[in-house]
Design a protein around this motif. Sequence first.
Motif, PDB file in Angstrom:
ATOM      1  N   VAL A 201      10.153  -6.433   3.159  1.00 44.56           N
ATOM      2  CA  VAL A 201       8.993  -6.794   3.472  1.00 44.56           C
ATOM      3  C   VAL A 201       8.925  -7.857   4.546  1.00 44.56           C
ATOM      4  CG1 VAL A 201       6.470  -6.764   2.832  1.00 44.56           C
ATOM      5  CG2 VAL A 201       7.899  -5.447   1.616  1.00 44.56           C
ATOM      6  N   GLU A 202       8.171  -7.459   5.445  1.00 45.70           N
ATOM      7  CA  GLU A 202       7.968  -8.586   6.782  1.00 45.70           C
ATOM      8  C   GLU A 202       6.546  -8.630   6.683  1.00 45.70           C
ATOM      9  OE1 GLU A 202       9.670  -8.382  10.550  1.00 45.70           O
ATOM     10  OE2 GLU A 202      11.739  -8.378   9.771  1.00 45.70           O
ATOM     11  N   GLU A 203       5.778  -9.887   6.683  1.00 49.31           N
ATOM     12  CA  GLU A 203       4.620 -10.202   6.866  1.00 49.31           C
ATOM     13  C   GLU A 203       4.241 -11.291   7.895  1.00 49.31           C
ATOM     14  OE1 GLU A 203       2.024 -10.470   2.982  1.00 49.31           O
ATOM     15  OE2 GLU A 203       4.161 -10.980   2.332  1.00 49.31           O
ATOM     16  N   LYS A 204       3.252 -10.846   8.698  1.00 47.32           N
ATOM     17  CA  LYS A 204       2.986 -11.778   9.867  1.00 47.32           C
ATOM     18  C   LYS A 204       1.816 -12.492   9.481  1.00 47.32           C
ATOM     19  CE  LYS A 204       5.577  -9.153  13.267  1.00 47.32           C
ATOM     20  NZ  LYS A 204       5.324  -8.307  14.490  1.00 47.32           N
ATOM     21  N   ARG A 205       1.937 -13.622   9.470  1.00 47.73           N
ATOM     22  CA  ARG A 205       0.705 -14.698   9.185  1.00 47.73           C
ATOM     23  C   ARG A 205       0.479 -15.840  10.136  1.00 47.73           C
ATOM     24  NH1 ARG A 205       1.836 -16.030   3.032  1.00 47.73           N
ATOM     25  NH2 ARG A 205       1.949 -13.708   1.896  1.00 47.73           N
ATOM     26  N   PRO A 206      -0.585 -15.985  10.657  1.00 41.57           N
ATOM     27  CA  PRO A 206      -0.893 -17.050  11.849  1.00 41.57           C
ATOM     28  C   PRO A 206      -0.769 -18.433  11.157  1.00 41.57           C
ATOM     29  CG  PRO A 206      -3.125 -15.928  11.073  1.00 41.57           C
ATOM     30  CD  PRO A 206      -2.037 -15.231  10.344  1.00 41.57           C
ATOM     31  N   ASP A 207      -0.212 -19.284  11.859  1.00 38.03           N
ATOM     32  CA  ASP A 207      -0.231 -20.769  11.550  1.00 38.03           C
ATOM     33  C   ASP A 207      -1.074 -21.431  12.112  1.00 38.03           C
ATOM     34  OD1 ASP A 207       0.488 -23.464  11.319  1.00 38.03           O
ATOM     35  OD2 ASP A 207       2.424 -22.934  10.258  1.00 38.03           O
ATOM     36  N   LEU A 208      -2.168 -21.967  11.806  1.00 38.25           N
ATOM     37  CA  LEU A 208      -3.358 -22.611  12.471  1.00 38.25           C
ATOM     38  C   LEU A 208      -2.968 -23.945  13.136  1.00 38.25           C
ATOM     39  CD1 LEU A 208      -6.355 -21.449  10.382  1.00 38.25           C
ATOM     40  CD2 LEU A 208      -5.419 -20.435  12.297  1.00 38.25           C
ATOM     41  N   THR A 209      -1.836 -24.453  12.467  1.00 41.70           N
ATOM     42  CA  THR A 209      -1.419 -25.592  12.863  1.00 41.70           C
ATOM     43  C   THR A 209      -0.520 -25.863  14.349  1.00 41.70           C
ATOM     44  OG1 THR A 209      -1.572 -26.742  10.551  1.00 41.70           O
ATOM     45  CG2 THR A 209      -0.328 -27.984  12.162  1.00 41.70           C
ATOM     46  N   SER A 210       0.512 -24.985  14.153  1.00 43.41           N
ATOM     47  CA  SER A 210       1.211 -24.861  15.232  1.00 43.41           C
ATOM     48  C   SER A 210       0.837 -23.707  16.084  1.00 43.41           C
ATOM     49  CB  SER A 210       2.667 -24.415  14.691  1.00 43.41           C
ATOM     50  OG  SER A 210       2.611 -23.249  14.003  1.00 43.41           O
ATOM     51  N   HIS A 211      -0.009 -22.865  15.773  1.00 40.73           N
ATOM     52  CA  HIS A 211      -0.635 -21.903  16.689  1.00 40.73           C
ATOM     53  C   HIS A 211       0.459 -20.845  17.072  1.00 40.73           C
ATOM     54  CE1 HIS A 211      -4.404 -24.301  17.184  1.00 40.73           C
ATOM     55  NE2 HIS A 211      -3.383 -25.399  17.601  1.00 40.73           N
ATOM     56  N   GLU A 212       1.127 -20.432  16.092  1.00 43.53           N
ATOM     57  CA  GLU A 212       2.222 -19.628  16.129  1.00 43.53           C
ATOM     58  C   GLU A 212       1.975 -18.380  14.872  1.00 43.53           C
ATOM     59  OE1 GLU A 212       5.993 -22.191  17.803  1.00 43.53           O
ATOM     60  OE2 GLU A 212       5.688 -21.705  15.697  1.00 43.53           O
ATOM     61  N   VAL A 213       2.521 -17.466  15.204  1.00 44.85           N
ATOM     62  CA  VAL A 213       2.508 -16.300  14.113  1.00 44.85           C
ATOM     63  C   VAL A 213       3.937 -16.444  13.417  1.00 44.85           C
ATOM     64  CG1 VAL A 213       2.537 -13.958  13.520  1.00 44.85           C
ATOM     65  CG2 VAL A 213       0.963 -14.771  15.496  1.00 44.85           C
ATOM     66  N   LYS A 214       3.722 -16.530  12.285  1.00 45.69           N
ATOM     67  CA  LYS A 214       5.033 -16.794  11.422  1.00 45.69           C
ATOM     68  C   LYS A 214       5.433 -15.355  10.688  1.00 45.69           C
ATOM     69  CE  LYS A 214       5.108 -22.030  10.610  1.00 45.69           C
ATOM     70  NZ  LYS A 214       5.268 -22.911   9.450  1.00 45.69           N
ATOM     71  N   VAL A 215       6.838 -15.088  10.680  1.00 43.54           N
ATOM     72  CA  VAL A 215       7.232 -13.937   9.985  1.00 43.54           C
ATOM     73  C   VAL A 215       7.796 -14.333   8.622  1.00 43.54           C
ATOM     74  CG1 VAL A 215       8.755 -12.267   9.950  1.00 43.54           C
ATOM     75  CG2 VAL A 215       7.606 -12.565  12.062  1.00 43.54           C
ATOM     76  N   ILE A 216       7.188 -14.036   7.771  1.00 36.95           N
ATOM     77  CA  ILE A 216       7.783 -14.279   6.209  1.00 36.95           C
ATOM     78  C   ILE A 216       8.462 -13.072   5.874  1.00 36.95           C
ATOM     79  CG2 ILE A 216       6.831 -14.824   3.916  1.00 36.95           C
ATOM     80  CD1 ILE A 216       4.461 -16.125   5.220  1.00 36.95           C
ATOM     81  N   LYS A 217       9.765 -13.402   5.515  1.00 33.54           N
ATOM     82  CA  LYS A 217      10.414 -12.089   4.888  1.00 33.54           C
ATOM     83  C   LYS A 217      10.690 -12.100   3.463  1.00 33.54           C
ATOM     84  CE  LYS A 217      12.943 -11.377   9.317  1.00 33.54           C
ATOM     85  NZ  LYS A 217      14.156 -11.405   9.830  1.00 33.54           N
ATOM     86  N   SER A 218      10.660 -10.930   2.815  1.00 31.19           N
ATOM     87  CA  SER A 218      11.028 -11.138   1.425  1.00 31.19           C
ATOM     88  C   SER A 218      11.524  -9.798   0.895  1.00 31.19           C
ATOM     89  CB  SER A 218       9.692 -11.275   0.413  1.00 31.19           C
ATOM     90  OG  SER A 218       8.797 -10.235   0.917  1.00 31.19           O
ATOM     91  N   VAL A 219      12.159  -9.671  -0.202  1.00 32.91           N
ATOM     92  CA  VAL A 219      12.601  -8.387  -0.685  1.00 32.91           C
ATOM     93  C   VAL A 219      11.893  -7.973  -2.041  1.00 32.91           C
ATOM     94  CG1 VAL A 219      14.879  -7.324  -1.564  1.00 32.91           C
ATOM     95  CG2 VAL A 219      14.834  -8.805   0.372  1.00 32.91           C
ATOM     96  N   LYS A 220      11.273  -6.827  -2.024  1.00 36.09           N
ATOM     97  CA  LYS A 220      10.739  -6.453  -3.181  1.00 36.09           C
ATOM     98  C   LYS A 220      11.692  -5.545  -4.189  1.00 36.09           C
ATOM     99  CE  LYS A 220       7.002  -8.557  -1.704  1.00 36.09           C
ATOM    100  NZ  LYS A 220       6.743  -9.904  -1.950  1.00 36.09           N
TER     101      LYS A 220
END
Length: 399
Positions: A201-220
């Motif tokens: 699973v890939e989740e995209k979350r905004p990083d308000l500090t860096s003003h970037e969209v971070k991709v968080i990967k995990s395996v369920k």
Amino acid sequence: MSKQTQDAYIVAAARTPVGKAPRGMFKNVRPDDMLVHVLQAVMQQCEGLDPAAIDDVIAGCAMPEAEQGINVARVALLLAGLPDNVPGMTINRFCASGLQAVALAADRIRLGEADVIIAAGTESMSMIPMMGNKVAMNPAMFIKDENVAIAYGMGITAEKVAQQWKVGREQQDEFAMTSHQRALKAIETGEFQQEIAPYPVEEKRPDLTSHEVKVIKSVKDTDEGPRADTNLEALAKLKSVFAANGSVTAGNSSQMSDGAGAVMVMSAAALQRFNLTPIGRFIGYTVAGVPPEIMGIGPIKAIPKVLKQVGLHQDDLDWIELNEAFAAQSLAVINELGLDRAKVNPLGGAIALGHPLGATGAIRVATLLHGLRRHHQRYGMVTMCVGSGMGAAGVFEAL
């Protein structure tokens, strides 16, 4: 002209872990992508199989619209990389859709009309509401009293079953707690590892500090529903949901869920051609109708019917996967038929593990066959009640 039947064998069975809806681990995962994943998983288990030899892909889905619409079986098989000569069909028998897909695949093989079919099911209850995006019931349901029950919510039918079969609140809560305890123990001891195809699973979350969209990967790789903090005291505090002074609560009902499962079904000729070893044999399947207002008792009619059809007795069954739509209806079925509680859902059921509607049948076939083989048992059954007043039951032999 009649045809002589042949055996239908199951060569591979896989499923996703089951996520909680609508805010669980698969809340942003499309149901067609989940189906792609399990189709690829069973293909990987069948090394040496020519994908072009697959005669059909049959996928169950209880709410086949939106993200799981436009014939999700055909869409998913193409996205899974199967050749375009492979057809696909989506079917709907509500909660029995996944099991019905397995039965249809087996029937075509037993009649000699096909040699290799993937049967599957997928459902996202996070993306598609329980009754779909547009509820448009036939007005005729409300004109005659005998038709009104078709429109009943499942919880109301569970309340009616609880009243008629005298299943009390305390019994329901105890049943629910046992479901969680068995599921948690099964996860702890690795009972589901063989059947689960871990899902990235890939989740995209905004990083308000860096003003970037971070991709968080995990395996369920673990079912999300079982709760270690479930106890009788907590369950007893929950209010009834469907009727004033009722006994059916969120705690003793199945969880809304997301998930998919797939089963590879073959003839003996295909096994020999591709040098594959079966894990099980399909024995038989049936569906029975019951009054819509007590739809939960469906297995009471379906179980004896299929056992008579295949020439087995209830005591011959080593393992029964009874879908826990509600504790009330599960207990009514168990008590009415005298089922051995130790054989029913030994790894927990839908109250703990979840019930992704059209996918559940295929998922539970995977659980059943892998479980039977692991515990050196022979005969098993997958059975469930079905919306609008039906029961379904399928019998399998582990090899």
